[in-house]
Design a protein around this motif. Structure first.
Motif, PDB file in Angstrom:
ATOM      1  N   ALA A  24       0.819  -1.214   0.000  1.00 50.77           N
ATOM      2  CA  ALA A  24       0.000   0.000   0.000  1.00 50.77           C
ATOM      3  C   ALA A  24       0.855   1.267   0.000  1.00 50.77           C
ATOM      4  O   ALA A  24       0.562   2.231  -0.720  1.00 50.77           O
ATOM      5  CB  ALA A  24      -0.943  -0.006   1.201  1.00 50.77           C
ATOM      6  N   ARG A  25       1.914   1.271   0.795  1.00 51.67           N
ATOM      7  CA  ARG A  25       2.752   2.461   0.891  1.00 51.67           C
ATOM      8  C   ARG A  25       3.368   2.829  -0.452  1.00 51.67           C
ATOM      9  O   ARG A  25       3.355   3.993  -0.854  1.00 51.67           O
ATOM     10  CB  ARG A  25       3.850   2.241   1.939  1.00 51.67           C
ATOM     11  N   SER A  26       3.924   1.836  -1.158  1.00 48.56           N
ATOM     12  CA  SER A  26       4.570   2.134  -2.437  1.00 48.56           C
ATOM     13  C   SER A  26       3.558   2.556  -3.489  1.00 48.56           C
ATOM     14  O   SER A  26       3.846   3.418  -4.334  1.00 48.56           O
ATOM     15  CB  SER A  26       5.371   0.923  -2.925  1.00 48.56           C
ATOM     16  N   LEU A  27       2.358   1.991  -3.452  1.00 46.76           N
ATOM     17  CA  LEU A  27       1.333   2.362  -4.425  1.00 46.76           C
ATOM     18  C   LEU A  27       0.869   3.805  -4.205  1.00 46.76           C
ATOM     19  O   LEU A  27       0.712   4.579  -5.157  1.00 46.76           O
ATOM     20  CB  LEU A  27       0.151   1.397  -4.326  1.00 46.76           C
ATOM     21  N   LEU A  28       0.660   4.170  -2.950  1.00 44.80           N
ATOM     22  CA  LEU A  28       0.281   5.548  -2.646  1.00 44.80           C
ATOM     23  C   LEU A  28       1.431   6.499  -2.936  1.00 44.80           C
ATOM     24  O   LEU A  28       1.232   7.607  -3.453  1.00 44.80           O
ATOM     25  CB  LEU A  28      -0.152   5.655  -1.188  1.00 44.80           C
ATOM     26  N   VAL A  67      -2.695   1.399   5.832  1.00 39.96           N
ATOM     27  CA  VAL A  67      -2.843   2.574   4.964  1.00 39.96           C
ATOM     28  C   VAL A  67      -2.883   3.851   5.788  1.00 39.96           C
ATOM     29  O   VAL A  67      -2.229   4.850   5.450  1.00 39.96           O
ATOM     30  CB  VAL A  67      -4.113   2.442   4.093  1.00 39.96           C
ATOM     31  N   ARG A  68      -3.623   3.842   6.870  1.00 40.66           N
ATOM     32  CA  ARG A  68      -3.749   5.053   7.679  1.00 40.66           C
ATOM     33  C   ARG A  68      -2.448   5.421   8.391  1.00 40.66           C
ATOM     34  O   ARG A  68      -2.267   6.573   8.802  1.00 40.66           O
ATOM     35  CB  ARG A  68      -4.868   4.894   8.707  1.00 40.66           C
ATOM     36  N   SER A  69      -1.527   4.467   8.505  1.00 36.05           N
ATOM     37  CA  SER A  69      -0.258   4.754   9.159  1.00 36.05           C
ATOM     38  C   SER A  69       0.781   5.354   8.219  1.00 36.05           C
ATOM     39  O   SER A  69       1.850   5.774   8.664  1.00 36.05           O
ATOM     40  CB  SER A  69       0.322   3.478   9.781  1.00 36.05           C
TER      41      SER A  69
END
Length: 276
Positions: free
Chosen positions: A227-231, A266-268
């Motif tokens: 998720a982090r890399s996609l965002l 995601v929220r982190s």
């Protein structure tokens, strides 16, 4: 007709959770009573929204092999019931529908009958070669029908959709520009090669540079770890199916604990990552 819960496409890190329906009446694999299917819809919608997902998307995932375009009346009827149950189970959240493989007309009809907030269209503009044959977008028809039905219903459209091959000479850039500028999609979805397969962050970065103002959603393969890399690559939201379901398997039903873990991840992510 305005939806009571419009999809907040201007929100960064929009999270849309998938409800993969079992095979519906008329499909070759159909074997579950409709009441049991609707019980699972209720469970999945409640689990996703309790975990913190912003919206829910219902699709006839189990109906393989899919009709290429218009689905039969029994599929429309079953999907209408399923979407109605999801809306009742998630009363303060946007609920959408995807009529596989590419029946935007029926999706809009379901939205008109239920108050669904958005639809997903696999091939909205251009053409793609799929296991159903050549699918051709009908943006001209879909947008005119939305106007005729007076629907405030967002159209989320895939660019070079998964489980498909583009025609010779087609490019990602041209397809995305046509989808956004000429097809007037409300959001652009970019995916990996198939359900649950990872989306390449470089494709997201490329499309973000090309379409700086477009809501850009990841349509497959998002995991708690990716998720982090996609965002960070520029995605404004994630459509999440396989990872939040039991055992990480598409079609197995939402696992509340996995759904919560995904949202927490995601929220982190710090606000400096992505398009905030």
């Amino acid at each position: 007709m305005s939806s009571p819960n419009p999809l907040p496409l201007d929100r960064s890190r929009l999270l849309i959770g998938m409800i993969h329906l079992p095979a519906l009446p008329g499909a070759p694999a159909h074997d579950a009573p409709m009441d049991a299917i609707l019980e699972r819809v209720d469970h999945d919608a409640r689990a996703l929204t309790a975990a913190g997902f912003d919206a829910v998307l219902v699709e006839n995932y189990g109906d393989t092999p899919f009709h290429p375009e218009q689905v039969p009346p029994e599929t429309v009827a079953a999907l209408t019931r399923a979407v109605s149950v999801a809306i009742a189970a998630a009363p303060n959240h946007p609920v959408g529908v995807n009529v596989l493989r590419n029946d935007a007309r029926s999706a809009l009809g379901i939205a008109a009958a239920t108050g669904a907030s958005f639809i997903r269209v696999n091939v909205h503009t251009g053409s793609m070669y799929t296991d159903q044959g050549l699918l051709t977008g009908r943006a001209w028809q879909t947008l005119r029908l939305r106007r005729a039905l007076n629907l405030d219903c967002a159209i989320l459209a895939d660019v070079m959709v998964k489980h498909a091959t583009p025609p010779a000479g087609a490019t990602l850039d041209d397809a995305a520009l046509d989808l956004w500028e000429r097809g007037r999609a409300d959001a652009v979805i970019v995916s990996g090669a198939g359900t649950g397969r990872p989306t390449d962050p470089t494709r997201i970065s490329r499309l973000r540079a090309l379409l700086p103002c477009a809501p850009l959603l990841v349509g497959s393969g998002a995991t708690r770890d990716s998720a982090r890399s996609l965002l960070g690559a520029g995605a404004s939201g994630l459509i999440v199916g396989s990872w939040v379901q039991a055992g990480g398997r598409a079609g197995s039903g939402v696992d509340p604990e996995r759904a919560s873990r995904f949202v927490e991840a995601v929220r982190s992510v710090p606000p400096t990552v992505g398009i905030d």
